[in-house]
Design a protein around this motif. Sequence first.
Motif, mmCIF file in Angstrom:
data_model
loop_
_atom_site.group_PDB
_atom_site.id
_atom_site.type_symbol
_atom_site.label_atom_id
_atom_site.label_comp_id
_atom_site.label_asym_id
_atom_site.label_seq_id
_atom_site.Cartn_x
_atom_site.Cartn_y
_atom_site.Cartn_z
ATOM 1 N N TYR A 135 -6.916 53.608 -54.123
ATOM 2 C CA TYR A 135 -5.484 53.839 -53.979
ATOM 3 C C TYR A 135 -5.058 55.172 -54.588
ATOM 4 C CZ TYR A 135 -5.006 49.072 -52.283
ATOM 5 O OH TYR A 135 -5.119 47.926 -51.546
ATOM 6 N N THR A 174 0.178 65.897 -54.097
ATOM 7 C CA THR A 174 1.171 64.926 -53.682
ATOM 8 C C THR A 174 2.553 65.423 -54.080
ATOM 9 O OG1 THR A 174 1.787 62.605 -53.757
ATOM 10 C CG2 THR A 174 1.038 63.555 -55.806
ATOM 11 N N ARG A 189 -3.286 58.141 -52.596
ATOM 12 C CA ARG A 189 -1.993 58.611 -53.110
ATOM 13 C C ARG A 189 -1.992 60.128 -53.292
ATOM 14 N NH1 ARG A 189 2.266 59.981 -54.012
ATOM 15 N NH2 ARG A 189 3.987 59.030 -55.153
ATOM 16 N N GLU A 233 3.156 55.955 -58.802
ATOM 17 C CA GLU A 233 3.864 54.948 -58.023
ATOM 18 C C GLU A 233 5.246 54.627 -58.605
ATOM 19 O OE1 GLU A 233 3.034 53.686 -55.199
ATOM 20 O OE2 GLU A 233 1.007 54.469 -55.032
#
Length: 200
Positions: free
Chosen positions: A119, A5, A123, A80
Amino acid sequence: AALATRRRPRRDGPRIKVNGAATPDTLLESELFGHERGAFTGAVAQKPGKFELANGGTLFLDEIGDMQIATQAKVLRVLEDHELFRVGATKPIRVDVRIVAATNKNMEEAVRTKEVREYLYHRLNVFPIYLPPLRDRLEDIPRLVEHFLRDLQTDGQRTIRAIAPDAMERLLTYSWPGNVRELRNGIGRATILAGADLHS
């Protein structure tokens, strides 16, 4: 499989690694997020975690599929919110870290069985790379063996530049359930046990 990511260039930033399977669950939170002095028995000094050490660079989370669900939730929160709390801290620390994650698990199946938080999977799953098991790419074995022999030579172990053809044939016919790690360990073990007549 590998998951990544945040794709911004971080060529000159730190590169930090943590193994989710090799670190005991009781220590992993402190390893990832750091701790304050006195946060728990044995915490005699403040210690930054791997996320802090990787700030501005890359954090490689190896075997992320083996992390406990509670730790996964905290990793997700850092991804996040771009901030973390050291164990025992009351103030957050801002971090900007690119994550590269690897696992030997089928992540979609692990999400279905609730071993991995959905999640967190989504992500991380920005650019997945699937690496077939070693048994399905036997043509890589000679190059890997050559690489490992060079590495072992650098580590100061016996100087062996090649292995016998019959030994290579055995390597090519083995199924390698432990994949590349098993091959590397096998080459290391063979190097240690090799007699003086094998020196080059």
